[in-house]
Enzyme design. Sequence first.
Site, PDB file in Angstrom:
ATOM      1  N   TYR A  38       0.836  -1.202   0.000  1.00 57.99           N
ATOM      2  CA  TYR A  38       0.000   0.000   0.000  1.00 57.99           C
ATOM      3  C   TYR A  38       0.873   1.255   0.000  1.00 57.99           C
ATOM      4  O   TYR A  38       0.726   2.122  -0.866  1.00 57.99           O
ATOM      5  CB  TYR A  38      -0.894  -0.040   1.240  1.00 57.99           C
ATOM      6  CG  TYR A  38      -1.873   1.093   1.371  1.00 57.99           C
ATOM      7  CD1 TYR A  38      -3.015   1.156   0.580  1.00 57.99           C
ATOM      8  CD2 TYR A  38      -1.672   2.103   2.310  1.00 57.99           C
ATOM      9  CE1 TYR A  38      -3.930   2.193   0.719  1.00 57.99           C
ATOM     10  CE2 TYR A  38      -2.576   3.141   2.451  1.00 57.99           C
ATOM     11  CZ  TYR A  38      -3.706   3.183   1.663  1.00 57.99           C
ATOM     12  OH  TYR A  38      -4.609   4.214   1.810  1.00 57.99           O
ATOM     13  N   GLN A  58      -0.177   3.999  20.827  1.00 58.57           N
ATOM     14  CA  GLN A  58       0.086   4.582  19.500  1.00 58.57           C
ATOM     15  C   GLN A  58      -0.995   5.623  19.200  1.00 58.57           C
ATOM     16  O   GLN A  58      -2.113   5.504  19.709  1.00 58.57           O
ATOM     17  CB  GLN A  58       0.120   3.491  18.409  1.00 58.57           C
ATOM     18  CG  GLN A  58      -1.180   2.800  18.085  1.00 58.57           C
ATOM     19  CD  GLN A  58      -1.474   1.595  18.974  1.00 58.57           C
ATOM     20  OE1 GLN A  58      -1.097   1.561  20.131  1.00 58.57           O
ATOM     21  NE2 GLN A  58      -2.187   0.605  18.436  1.00 58.57           N
TER      22      GLN A  58
HETATM   23  P1  NAD Z   1     -12.716   1.976   0.368  1.00 58.51           P
HETATM   24  O1  NAD Z   1     -12.054   0.641   0.433  1.00 58.51           O
HETATM   25  O2  NAD Z   1     -14.046   2.148   1.032  1.00 58.51           O
HETATM   26  O3  NAD Z   1     -12.887   2.457  -1.133  1.00 58.51           O
HETATM   27  C1  NAD Z   1     -12.039   2.066  -2.181  1.00 58.51           C
HETATM   28  C2  NAD Z   1     -12.900   1.822  -3.408  1.00 58.51           C
HETATM   29  O4  NAD Z   1     -12.051   1.482  -4.506  1.00 58.51           O
HETATM   30  C3  NAD Z   1     -13.880   0.652  -3.223  1.00 58.51           C
HETATM   31  O5  NAD Z   1     -15.147   1.016  -3.688  1.00 58.51           O
HETATM   32  C4  NAD Z   1     -13.267  -0.467  -4.057  1.00 58.51           C
HETATM   33  O6  NAD Z   1     -14.216  -1.402  -4.505  1.00 58.51           O
HETATM   34  C5  NAD Z   1     -12.605   0.337  -5.172  1.00 58.51           C
HETATM   35  N1  NAD Z   1     -11.490  -0.376  -5.818  1.00 58.51           N
HETATM   36  C6  NAD Z   1     -10.453  -1.022  -5.236  1.00 58.51           C
HETATM   37  N2  NAD Z   1      -9.630  -1.527  -6.151  1.00 58.51           N
HETATM   38  C7  NAD Z   1     -10.137  -1.188  -7.373  1.00 58.51           C
HETATM   39  C8  NAD Z   1      -9.741  -1.426  -8.719  1.00 58.51           C
HETATM   40  N3  NAD Z   1      -8.640  -2.123  -9.011  1.00 58.51           N
HETATM   41  N4  NAD Z   1     -10.511  -0.924  -9.714  1.00 58.51           N
HETATM   42  C9  NAD Z   1     -11.644  -0.240  -9.445  1.00 58.51           C
HETATM   43  N5  NAD Z   1     -12.071   0.017  -8.188  1.00 58.51           N
HETATM   44  C10 NAD Z   1     -11.326  -0.452  -7.163  1.00 58.51           C
HETATM   45  O7  NAD Z   1     -11.664   3.018   0.960  1.00 58.51           O
HETATM   46  P2  NAD Z   1     -11.796   4.578   1.253  1.00 58.51           P
HETATM   47  O8  NAD Z   1     -11.558   4.785   2.692  1.00 58.51           O
HETATM   48  O9  NAD Z   1     -13.020   5.128   0.638  1.00 58.51           O
HETATM   49  O10 NAD Z   1     -10.510   5.128   0.482  1.00 58.51           O
HETATM   50  C11 NAD Z   1     -10.599   5.760  -0.782  1.00 58.51           C
HETATM   51  C12 NAD Z   1      -9.222   6.253  -1.196  1.00 58.51           C
HETATM   52  O11 NAD Z   1      -8.693   7.146  -0.224  1.00 58.51           O
HETATM   53  C13 NAD Z   1      -8.200   5.108  -1.356  1.00 58.51           C
HETATM   54  O12 NAD Z   1      -7.378   5.400  -2.463  1.00 58.51           O
HETATM   55  C14 NAD Z   1      -7.393   5.202  -0.078  1.00 58.51           C
HETATM   56  O13 NAD Z   1      -6.078   4.719  -0.257  1.00 58.51           O
HETATM   57  C15 NAD Z   1      -7.421   6.696   0.208  1.00 58.51           C
HETATM   58  N6  NAD Z   1      -7.219   6.962   1.654  1.00 58.51           N
HETATM   59  C16 NAD Z   1      -8.240   6.773   2.545  1.00 58.51           C
HETATM   60  C17 NAD Z   1      -8.012   7.016   3.895  1.00 58.51           C
HETATM   61  C18 NAD Z   1      -9.100   6.861   4.923  1.00 58.51           C
HETATM   62  O14 NAD Z   1      -8.846   7.096   6.112  1.00 58.51           O
HETATM   63  N7  NAD Z   1     -10.329   6.529   4.584  1.00 58.51           N
HETATM   64  C19 NAD Z   1      -6.753   7.442   4.335  1.00 58.51           C
HETATM   65  C20 NAD Z   1      -5.749   7.599   3.393  1.00 58.51           C
HETATM   66  C21 NAD Z   1      -5.991   7.371   2.044  1.00 58.51           C
HETATM   67  N1  UDP Z   2      -6.255  -0.750  15.906  1.00 54.73           N
HETATM   68  C1  UDP Z   2      -6.682  -1.235  17.134  1.00 54.73           C
HETATM   69  N2  UDP Z   2      -7.771  -2.068  17.149  1.00 54.73           N
HETATM   70  C2  UDP Z   2      -8.466  -2.395  16.039  1.00 54.73           C
HETATM   71  C3  UDP Z   2      -8.037  -1.885  14.785  1.00 54.73           C
HETATM   72  C4  UDP Z   2      -6.923  -1.071  14.753  1.00 54.73           C
HETATM   73  O1  UDP Z   2      -6.096  -0.943  18.184  1.00 54.73           O
HETATM   74  O2  UDP Z   2      -9.454  -3.135  16.159  1.00 54.73           O
HETATM   75  C5  UDP Z   2      -5.104   0.165  15.883  1.00 54.73           C
HETATM   76  C6  UDP Z   2      -4.029  -0.165  14.835  1.00 54.73           C
HETATM   77  O3  UDP Z   2      -3.074  -1.062  15.386  1.00 54.73           O
HETATM   78  C7  UDP Z   2      -3.436   1.216  14.575  1.00 54.73           C
HETATM   79  C8  UDP Z   2      -4.620   2.165  14.750  1.00 54.73           C
HETATM   80  O4  UDP Z   2      -5.599   1.434  15.494  1.00 54.73           O
HETATM   81  O5  UDP Z   2      -2.453   1.527  15.538  1.00 54.73           O
HETATM   82  C9  UDP Z   2      -5.239   2.627  13.444  1.00 54.73           C
HETATM   83  O6  UDP Z   2      -5.485   1.468  12.648  1.00 54.73           O
HETATM   84  P1  UDP Z   2      -6.281   1.532  11.258  1.00 54.73           P
HETATM   85  O7  UDP Z   2      -6.193   0.174  10.651  1.00 54.73           O
HETATM   86  O8  UDP Z   2      -7.614   2.146  11.468  1.00 54.73           O
HETATM   87  O9  UDP Z   2      -5.458   2.595  10.378  1.00 54.73           O
HETATM   88  P2  UDP Z   2      -3.898   2.787  10.034  1.00 54.73           P
HETATM   89  O10 UDP Z   2      -3.062   1.874  10.900  1.00 54.73           O
HETATM   90  O11 UDP Z   2      -3.806   2.436   8.596  1.00 54.73           O
HETATM   91  O12 UDP Z   2      -3.661   4.198  10.358  1.00 54.73           O
END
Ligand code: NAD
Ligand code: UDP
Length: 314
Positions: A143, A207
């Site tokens: 990722y 964390q």
């Molecule tokens: P999500 O998993 O709900 O949405 C991702 C969407 O992309 C889904 O609808 C999935 O079906 C689609 N998808 C995945 N692979 C695909 C492919 N190969 N072709 C077409 N569609 C595909 O996640 P989200 O939280 O809505 O995240 C959306 C974007 O924002 C992602 O790129 C993620 O990396 C980025 N992002 C989200 C967060 C967060 O906290 N939510 C944080 C950092 C980055």
């Molecule tokens: N985490 C946790 N319990 C859970 C899921 C996640 O304590 O059931 C912790 C995880 O280890 C991390 C933080 O929560 O330290 C955020 O995790 P998340 O997967 O939401 O996002 P990311 O690690 O990608 O920021």
Amino acid sequence: MRILVTGGAGFLGSHLCERLLNEGNEVICLDNFFTGRKENIKHLLDDYRFELIRHDITEPIFLEVDQIYNLACPASPVHYQYNPVKTVKTSVMGAINMLGLAKRVKARIFQASTSEVYGDPLVHPQTEDYWGNVNTLGLRACYDEGKRVAETLFMDYRRQNGVDTRIVRIFNTYGPRMLENDGRVVSNFIVQALRGEELTIYGTGEQTRSFCYVDDLIEGFIRLMNTEADDIHRPVNIGNPGEFTMNELAQEVAKAVGKDIKITHLPLPKDDPKQRKPNIERAQRLLGWSPTIPLAEGLKKTVAYFAERLENSK
Ligand code: NAD
Ligand code: UDP
């Protein structure tokens, strides 16, 4: 405008499609439904300005659009580690295909990047000029490194081909339409608390993360996409600088659910970042953007959503 949203049936994508339609645009939502669901966008299907395409962005597609928001990629560690090779393909080949489309039709294109490009950060809070501390060999690398290459591609398509690009680095965002089995901490804690189960804190729970409510994030997206400035193509952090330990988050969830909670500790996943908090001065300066919804308020709205879903699924 006619606007393409990849990953439009996902958590963030569905909120973005809704907002763009509300502003009078035509929206093409493209998704392969890996982690997205039709339910997230079913209320949009009757709008004649909304189109849904089942497509995988690792394959090219030919469309005529004015703007592209590239969000397609699983975001939860549980989902992006399920098929790590596919995660890299989605980030890298997906970016190449979408940038190629943007180049051909001269569309402005926006990349959903992530705070994960900072890895386990040694600079705190994180500013956009920090290069990060990512383990290239670890379980999160599919990722993190995929998103880092995508940023590189965005910068190079701009320099080499003059593509009009924007890059947002999104910090942990939560809200309605996250999947209940998503694996991310906010949805896990809320669903566990509502079901009267133990909240699963990984490691000591010391964390930290900084949690942004989805509506604030989408406002930041729209402003970044539609702002002009000399260095606007360089990444912009969007997130809420309020920083919480996972132990504190569990207590905040308890308050929002209005119940006593029980806690269990599980092992900390490998390479789990110890701290994360955005420096948002760049977003404030360029976009006049700051988050407006505090954690307690956003959690209440998210709890209401999950409570209704769990009730309906009985
Ligand atoms: P999500 O998993 O709900 O949405 C991702 C969407 O992309 C889904 O609808 C999935 O079906 C689609 N998808 C995945 N692979 C695909 C492919 N190969 N072709 C077409 N569609 C595909 O996640 P989200 O939280 O809505 O995240 C959306 C974007 O924002 C992602 O790129 C993620 O990396 C980025 N992002 C989200 C967060 C967060 O906290 N939510 C944080 C950092 C980055
Ligand atoms: N985490 C946790 N319990 C859970 C899921 C996640 O304590 O059931 C912790 C995880 O280890 C991390 C933080 O929560 O330290 C955020 O995790 P998340 O997967 O939401 O996002 P990311 O690690 O990608 O920021």
